[in-house]
Write a protein that holds these residues in place. Structure first.
Motif, mmCIF file in Angstrom:
data_model
loop_
_atom_site.group_PDB
_atom_site.id
_atom_site.type_symbol
_atom_site.label_atom_id
_atom_site.label_comp_id
_atom_site.label_asym_id
_atom_site.label_seq_id
_atom_site.Cartn_x
_atom_site.Cartn_y
_atom_site.Cartn_z
ATOM 1 N N ARG A 75 0.785 -1.340 -0.372
ATOM 2 C CA ARG A 75 0.002 0.042 -0.028
ATOM 3 C C ARG A 75 0.965 1.361 0.052
ATOM 4 O O ARG A 75 0.312 2.190 -0.674
ATOM 5 C CB ARG A 75 -0.974 -0.175 1.029
ATOM 6 N N ARG A 76 2.081 1.200 0.486
ATOM 7 C CA ARG A 76 2.967 2.122 0.715
ATOM 8 C C ARG A 76 3.232 2.119 -0.281
ATOM 9 O O ARG A 76 3.551 3.710 -1.413
ATOM 10 C CB ARG A 76 3.298 2.447 2.053
ATOM 11 N N PHE A 77 3.894 1.600 -1.215
ATOM 12 C CA PHE A 77 4.594 1.543 -2.159
ATOM 13 C C PHE A 77 3.719 2.189 -2.634
ATOM 14 O O PHE A 77 4.359 3.183 -4.644
ATOM 15 C CB PHE A 77 4.952 0.009 -2.989
ATOM 16 N N LEU A 78 2.468 1.394 -3.106
ATOM 17 C CA LEU A 78 0.982 1.775 -4.691
ATOM 18 C C LEU A 78 0.946 3.683 -3.995
ATOM 19 O O LEU A 78 1.150 4.233 -5.131
ATOM 20 C CB LEU A 78 -0.259 1.358 -4.198
ATOM 21 N N ALA A 79 1.164 3.948 -3.281
ATOM 22 C CA ALA A 79 0.772 5.398 -2.532
ATOM 23 C C ALA A 79 1.944 5.991 -3.259
ATOM 24 O O ALA A 79 1.461 7.409 -3.744
ATOM 25 C CB ALA A 79 0.270 5.650 -1.414
ATOM 26 N N ALA A 80 3.307 5.947 -3.327
ATOM 27 C CA ALA A 80 4.021 6.667 -3.078
ATOM 28 C C ALA A 80 4.871 6.564 -4.303
ATOM 29 O O ALA A 80 5.013 7.210 -5.269
ATOM 30 C CB ALA A 80 5.989 6.093 -2.896
ATOM 31 N N SER A 81 4.301 5.437 -5.580
ATOM 32 C CA SER A 81 4.510 5.599 -7.107
ATOM 33 C C SER A 81 3.900 5.814 -7.878
ATOM 34 O O SER A 81 3.704 6.485 -8.864
ATOM 35 C CB SER A 81 4.973 3.940 -7.246
ATOM 36 N N GLY A 82 2.492 5.733 -7.812
ATOM 37 C CA GLY A 82 1.064 6.037 -8.574
ATOM 38 C C GLY A 82 1.416 5.104 -9.613
ATOM 39 O O GLY A 82 2.291 4.069 -9.760
#
Length: 76
Positions: A48-55
């Motif tokens: 979730r953190r990765f997806l939120a940061a990456s788009g």
């Protein structure tokens, strides 16, 4: 207590804070004693953190493909 299968099915709702009080308590009770499911929760939080940061536009195709395969495995 709920099973590992039930716990992993509810992890995203847990992270989204959309579980009812009884389901949340049951999941937390399970997580308190299950290392495997705690690992699943840690993975989901990190994802979730990765997806939120990456788009989405920045996620490489191979990573997105592996993510989709993992999510399909978690479905009932």
């Amino acid at each position: 207590m709920i099973t590992c299968s039930e716990a992993t099915k509810r992890l995203w709702e847990y992270l989204d804070a959309t579980l009812g009080a009884a389901d949340r308590a049951a999941l937390e009770e399970h997580l308190a004693s299950c290392r495997r499911c705690c690992g699943e929760l840690e993975f989901a939080e990190e994802l979730r953190r990765f997806l939120a940061a990456s788009g989405r536009a920045e996620i490489p195709d191979d990573v997105l493909r592996r993510l989709n395969l993992t999510l399909e495995e978690l479905e009932p």
